[in-house]
Design a protein around this motif. Structure first.
Motif, PDB file in Angstrom:
ATOM      1  N   PRO A  21      24.771  36.521 -39.593  1.00 29.19           N
ATOM      2  CA  PRO A  21      25.069  35.498 -38.579  1.00 29.19           C
ATOM      3  C   PRO A  21      25.209  36.039 -37.165  1.00 29.19           C
ATOM      4  CG  PRO A  21      26.973  35.923 -39.998  1.00 29.19           C
ATOM      5  CD  PRO A  21      25.807  36.598 -40.636  1.00 29.19           C
ATOM      6  N   ALA A  22      25.559  37.318 -37.022  1.00 31.73           N
ATOM      7  CA  ALA A  22      25.690  37.876 -35.668  1.00 31.73           C
ATOM      8  C   ALA A  22      24.333  38.168 -35.050  1.00 31.73           C
ATOM      9  CB  ALA A  22      26.527  39.158 -35.706  1.00 31.73           C
ATOM     10  N   ARG A  23      23.283  38.293 -35.880  1.00 29.32           N
ATOM     11  CA  ARG A  23      21.985  38.714 -35.354  1.00 29.32           C
ATOM     12  C   ARG A  23      21.362  37.693 -34.394  1.00 29.32           C
ATOM     13  NH1 ARG A  23      18.135  42.371 -35.808  1.00 29.32           N
ATOM     14  NH2 ARG A  23      15.935  41.770 -35.767  1.00 29.32           N
ATOM     15  N   PRO A  24      21.267  36.401 -34.749  1.00 24.86           N
ATOM     16  CA  PRO A  24      20.668  35.472 -33.783  1.00 24.86           C
ATOM     17  C   PRO A  24      21.459  35.378 -32.485  1.00 24.86           C
ATOM     18  CG  PRO A  24      21.571  34.290 -35.671  1.00 24.86           C
ATOM     19  CD  PRO A  24      21.572  35.732 -36.030  1.00 24.86           C
ATOM     20  N   VAL A  25      22.764  35.559 -32.566  1.00 22.19           N
ATOM     21  CA  VAL A  25      23.581  35.544 -31.343  1.00 22.19           C
ATOM     22  C   VAL A  25      23.232  36.753 -30.482  1.00 22.19           C
ATOM     23  CG1 VAL A  25      25.929  35.547 -30.427  1.00 22.19           C
ATOM     24  CG2 VAL A  25      25.433  34.356 -32.575  1.00 22.19           C
ATOM     25  N   THR A 253       5.665  26.685 -19.845  1.00 23.53           N
ATOM     26  CA  THR A 253       6.786  27.335 -20.531  1.00 23.53           C
ATOM     27  C   THR A 253       6.261  27.950 -21.821  1.00 23.53           C
ATOM     28  OG1 THR A 253       8.398  25.767 -19.630  1.00 23.53           O
ATOM     29  CG2 THR A 253       9.066  27.040 -21.561  1.00 23.53           C
ATOM     30  N   PHE A 254       6.408  29.254 -21.942  1.00 21.40           N
ATOM     31  CA  PHE A 254       5.944  29.978 -23.112  1.00 21.40           C
ATOM     32  C   PHE A 254       7.154  30.471 -23.903  1.00 21.40           C
ATOM     33  CE2 PHE A 254       2.590  30.374 -19.938  1.00 21.40           C
ATOM     34  CZ  PHE A 254       1.482  29.939 -20.664  1.00 21.40           C
ATOM     35  N   ILE A 255       7.221  30.086 -25.181  1.00 21.71           N
ATOM     36  CA  ILE A 255       8.366  30.408 -26.025  1.00 21.71           C
ATOM     37  C   ILE A 255       7.881  31.296 -27.167  1.00 21.71           C
ATOM     38  CG2 ILE A 255      10.271  29.466 -27.378  1.00 21.71           C
ATOM     39  CD1 ILE A 255       9.898  26.833 -25.830  1.00 21.71           C
ATOM     40  N   LEU A 256       8.322  32.538 -27.165  1.00 22.14           N
ATOM     41  CA  LEU A 256       7.834  33.526 -28.116  1.00 22.14           C
ATOM     42  C   LEU A 256       8.680  33.523 -29.385  1.00 22.14           C
ATOM     43  CD1 LEU A 256       5.915  35.927 -28.684  1.00 22.14           C
ATOM     44  CD2 LEU A 256       7.668  37.403 -27.657  1.00 22.14           C
ATOM     45  N   ALA A 257       8.035  33.327 -30.523  1.00 22.77           N
ATOM     46  CA  ALA A 257       8.724  33.357 -31.812  1.00 22.77           C
ATOM     47  C   ALA A 257       8.812  34.799 -32.299  1.00 22.77           C
ATOM     48  CB  ALA A 257       7.979  32.496 -32.827  1.00 22.77           C
ATOM     49  N   THR A 258       9.987  35.380 -32.224  1.00 22.30           N
ATOM     50  CA  THR A 258      10.194  36.742 -32.690  1.00 22.30           C
ATOM     51  C   THR A 258      11.678  36.994 -32.904  1.00 22.30           C
ATOM     52  OG1 THR A 258       9.857  39.094 -32.198  1.00 22.30           O
ATOM     53  CG2 THR A 258      10.357  37.663 -30.338  1.00 22.30           C
ATOM     54  N   ASP A 259      11.970  37.867 -33.858  1.00 20.25           N
ATOM     55  CA  ASP A 259      13.348  38.305 -34.087  1.00 20.25           C
ATOM     56  C   ASP A 259      13.481  39.798 -33.820  1.00 20.25           C
ATOM     57  OD1 ASP A 259      14.164  35.747 -34.903  1.00 20.25           O
ATOM     58  OD2 ASP A 259      13.486  36.105 -36.957  1.00 20.25           O
ATOM     59  N   ASP A 260      12.536  40.355 -33.083  1.00 18.90           N
ATOM     60  CA  ASP A 260      12.560  41.784 -32.766  1.00 18.90           C
ATOM     61  C   ASP A 260      13.085  41.984 -31.351  1.00 18.90           C
ATOM     62  OD1 ASP A 260      11.798  44.646 -33.177  1.00 18.90           O
ATOM     63  OD2 ASP A 260      10.488  44.170 -31.482  1.00 18.90           O
ATOM     64  N   PRO A 261      14.198  42.687 -31.177  1.00 19.15           N
ATOM     65  CA  PRO A 261      14.771  42.831 -29.833  1.00 19.15           C
ATOM     66  C   PRO A 261      13.847  43.550 -28.863  1.00 19.15           C
ATOM     67  CG  PRO A 261      15.913  44.238 -31.424  1.00 19.15           C
ATOM     68  CD  PRO A 261      15.035  43.334 -32.204  1.00 19.15           C
ATOM     69  N   GLY A 262      13.104  44.555 -29.335  1.00 22.98           N
ATOM     70  CA  GLY A 262      12.189  45.254 -28.444  1.00 22.98           C
ATOM     71  C   GLY A 262      11.087  44.347 -27.925  1.00 22.98           C
ATOM     72  N   THR A 263      10.573  43.489 -28.802  1.00 25.61           N
ATOM     73  CA  THR A 263       9.537  42.545 -28.392  1.00 25.61           C
ATOM     74  C   THR A 263      10.084  41.552 -27.373  1.00 25.61           C
ATOM     75  OG1 THR A 263       8.459  42.746 -30.548  1.00 25.61           O
ATOM     76  CG2 THR A 263       7.912  40.814 -29.240  1.00 25.61           C
ATOM     77  N   ILE A 264      11.319  41.105 -27.576  1.00 25.12           N
ATOM     78  CA  ILE A 264      11.945  40.190 -26.620  1.00 25.12           C
ATOM     79  C   ILE A 264      12.085  40.867 -25.264  1.00 25.12           C
ATOM     80  CG2 ILE A 264      14.092  38.976 -26.049  1.00 25.12           C
ATOM     81  CD1 ILE A 264      14.437  38.448 -29.062  1.00 25.12           C
ATOM     82  N   ARG A 265      12.533  42.113 -25.269  1.00 26.63           N
ATOM     83  CA  ARG A 265      12.704  42.826 -23.992  1.00 26.63           C
ATOM     84  C   ARG A 265      11.375  42.978 -23.262  1.00 26.63           C
ATOM     85  NH1 ARG A 265      16.055  46.132 -27.399  1.00 26.63           N
ATOM     86  NH2 ARG A 265      18.270  45.769 -26.964  1.00 26.63           N
ATOM     87  N   ARG A 266      10.335  43.344 -23.990  1.00 29.37           N
ATOM     88  CA  ARG A 266       9.031  43.524 -23.341  1.00 29.37           C
ATOM     89  C   ARG A 266       8.492  42.197 -22.819  1.00 29.37           C
ATOM     90  NH1 ARG A 266       8.511  47.167 -27.664  1.00 29.37           N
ATOM     91  NH2 ARG A 266       7.380  45.663 -28.950  1.00 29.37           N
ATOM     92  N   PHE A 267       8.748  41.120 -23.559  1.00 36.30           N
ATOM     93  CA  PHE A 267       8.279  39.805 -23.121  1.00 36.30           C
ATOM     94  C   PHE A 267       8.915  39.435 -21.782  1.00 36.30           C
ATOM     95  CE2 PHE A 267       8.140  35.038 -23.696  1.00 36.30           C
ATOM     96  CZ  PHE A 267       6.757  34.939 -23.632  1.00 36.30           C
ATOM     97  N   GLY A 268      10.222  39.742 -21.644  1.00 41.61           N
ATOM     98  CA  GLY A 268      10.893  39.427 -20.388  1.00 41.61           C
ATOM     99  C   GLY A 268      10.571  40.393 -19.267  1.00 41.61           C
ATOM    100  N   ALA A 269      10.514  41.696 -19.582  1.00 39.58           N
ATOM    101  CA  ALA A 269      10.368  42.713 -18.540  1.00 39.58           C
ATOM    102  C   ALA A 269       8.927  42.960 -18.133  1.00 39.58           C
ATOM    103  CB  ALA A 269      10.999  44.028 -19.012  1.00 39.58           C
TER     104      ALA A 269
END
Length: 511
Positions: A21-25, A253-269
């Motif tokens: 449960p802490a992971r999605p947060v 608005t592009f919404i990326l489906a991923t649960d990988d933190p590195g992928t999220i960071r690269r998408f933003g940065a």
């Protein structure tokens, strides 16, 4: 070609898993830290493996400060619209206006019925959604007189009190694919939210947009009032491809489906800035003044008209300030190719590519400031060594190891599904296009290795502090050397590569 001119926004689509449960947060917090605009969670109340989405949204709202939050999308058959309206308004008030409301007509009817929901036909589900939108908007209209009265076939509200009004006009986005739903988007919604994998092709966006636009026009609305959002997968997150979706199909608005933190960071940065630059450059190129002549840009501006000799980009100069006692290389021996190239005609896409190099470097300069600030906090005792090492290890400059350069690594990771760093990366491409650049590229790669070693020395100095607490000499020397080498190198790389990247592109066929 349909570009509605909306500001581009980027978000993430996170699985609301209940076993961790802490992971999605934590992933929502990563998205906010990465500079993304939106965090969303799927809503399947009948799924026992998932957290309740509305509970999760409320919890995440308390653990974040800036990002917009939404279900993607709310399962309306299991969430009565009158209660949903008050829930959304309440959360919007608590967050200071950070809530959006994605709605779906329903699916997985066996599971919905098992949870006590009523099975509807496709036509009934669209009618029910239309009634629900009316109920929700009426309840939000707190300044209107009288109670809310909606006597629908699926939802009846008989004199319910209005309010509370949300903190801001909450946008309603609909997940829609079929004509009846698309017409409802045009009549009554603020946004269209499909998923790219569920569409028969990318071109389907061009076929479905007119249905929304025609419906909006018939309802007395401008099609531009309706934002076009899109759920995408990691395989779709190529800046060139997303820029095309924005410019050709109006997706903003592009919404990326991923649960990988590195992928999220690269998408933003990395991905988001690259897409913004590409789209901004193309939009500037399309701009026309009232006399009908193509708009001209001065060198002070970020871009210029398509196909002009005006580069319009400013590489960051080297200030010449040094804080360490010695440099690991002789700057006077750096080769240059700046003076050897003749005039060129630059495309907007090429200029955007050159600007992206500057943008990525600006991020690295910002990370350098963070490192120096972390060292100050370690010295002040407000941050422990372990936390400092962990924070530095998450930074872009630490993760790419400088093996082929910060820009090449960061861009190639996200841009080229068909282009690898090794055989079709940016440096090999430039080598093949311009022999004069070969000495420059070789020198840059040598400096990348040096910077990697300097970064390692910062980490070793932090480790040594565990054994020698209170002695900051080695750490300060390592950080000062990193400051000098990094700022000097980035300025040199921009001086030499911004123009050729704008001239030749980043890989064959880009321009």
């Amino acid at each position: 070609m349909t570009d509605y001119g909306h500001e581009l926004r980027f978000g993430t689509f996170i699985t609301p898993t209940a076993d961790e449960p802490a992971r999605p947060v934590a992933l929502a917090q990563v998205a906010e830290q990465a500079g993304l605009d939106l965090v969303t969670f799927q809503d399947h109340p009948y799924q026992a493996r998932f957290l309740d989405t509305w509970t999760l949204l409320s919890y995440v709202a308390a653990r974040t400060e800036r990002v917009e939050l939404s279900a993607n999308v709310v399962n309306l058959p299991l969430r009565p619209p009158a209660v949903l309206a008050r829930s959304a308004a309440g959360l919007d008030l608590l967050t200071g206006g950070r809530v959006a409301l994605g709605l779906g007509a329903g699916g997985f009817w066996d599971a919905i019925e098992a949870m006590g929901g009523r099975r509807l036909t496709p036509g009934e589900s669209v009618d029910a959604l239309a009634e629900a939108i009316r109920v929700i908007r009426e309840l939000w209209a707190a300044d209107e007189r009288g109670g809310v009265r909606v006597d629908g076939d699926h939802y009846r509200v008989v004199g319910a009190k209005r309010g509370p009004a949300p903190a801001h006009p909450i946008p309603i986005w609909l997940g829609a694919y079929k004509p009846r739903m698309l017409r409802l988007v045009g009549r009554a919604a603020d946004g269209w939210l499909p998923s790219l994998p569920y569409l028969p092709s990318r071109d389907a966006l061009g076929e479905l947009n007119p249905i929304i636009d025609d419906s909006a026009t018939e309802a007395g609305r401008a099609p531009e009032e309706i934002r076009r959002l899109l759920n995408i997968g990691s395989q779709d997150a190529d800046p060139e491809s997303l820029a095309e979706l924005a410019l050709e199909y109006g997706v903003s608005t592009f919404i990326l489906a991923t649960d990988d933190p590195g992928t999220i960071r690269r998408f933003g940065a990395e991905t988001a800035p690259a897409v913004r630059e590409l789209v901004a450059a193309e939009r500037r190129g399309r701009a026309q003044p009232r006399d009908g002549n193509p708009a001209r840009r001065t060198p002070d501006e970020a871009s210029a008209p398509e196909g002009t000799t005006e580069l319009g980009l400013r590489p960051t100069p080297d200030s010449g300030v040094r804080v360490s006692d010695a440099m690991p290389w002789d700057e006077s021996t750096r080769p240059t190719a700046v003076a050897t190239r003749g005039a060129a005609r630059y495309t907007n896409r090429g200029r955007a590519a050159g600007q992206h190099l500057i943008d990525v470097h600006d991020q690295l300069r910002a990370e350098l400031r963070q490192i120096r600030d972390l060292v100050d906090q370690v010295r002040a005792g407000s941050v422990d060594v372990g936390s400092a090492r962990s924070a530095i290890s998450e930074m872009t400059m630490r993760q790419n190891n400088w093996t082929v350069g910060a820009y090449c690594a960061s861009y190639c990771r996200v841009v080229a599904q068909h282009h690898t760093i090794e055989d079709q990366g940016i440096f090999p491409h430039l080598r093949a296009r311009d022999d004069d650049l070969v000495p420059v590229l070789e020198r840059l790669e040598q400096e990348h290795l040096v910077i990697h070693d300097v970064l390692e020395s910062v980490d070793r100095a932090l480790v040594d502090m565990v054994e020698h607490p209170g002695d900051y000499t080695r750490l300060q020397e390592a950080v000062d050397l990193l400051t000098d080498t990094l700022l000097s190198h980035l300025a040199y790389e921009e001086r030499e590569l911004v123009e050729p990247i704008a001239r030749y592109g980043m890989y064959d066929g880009q321009l």
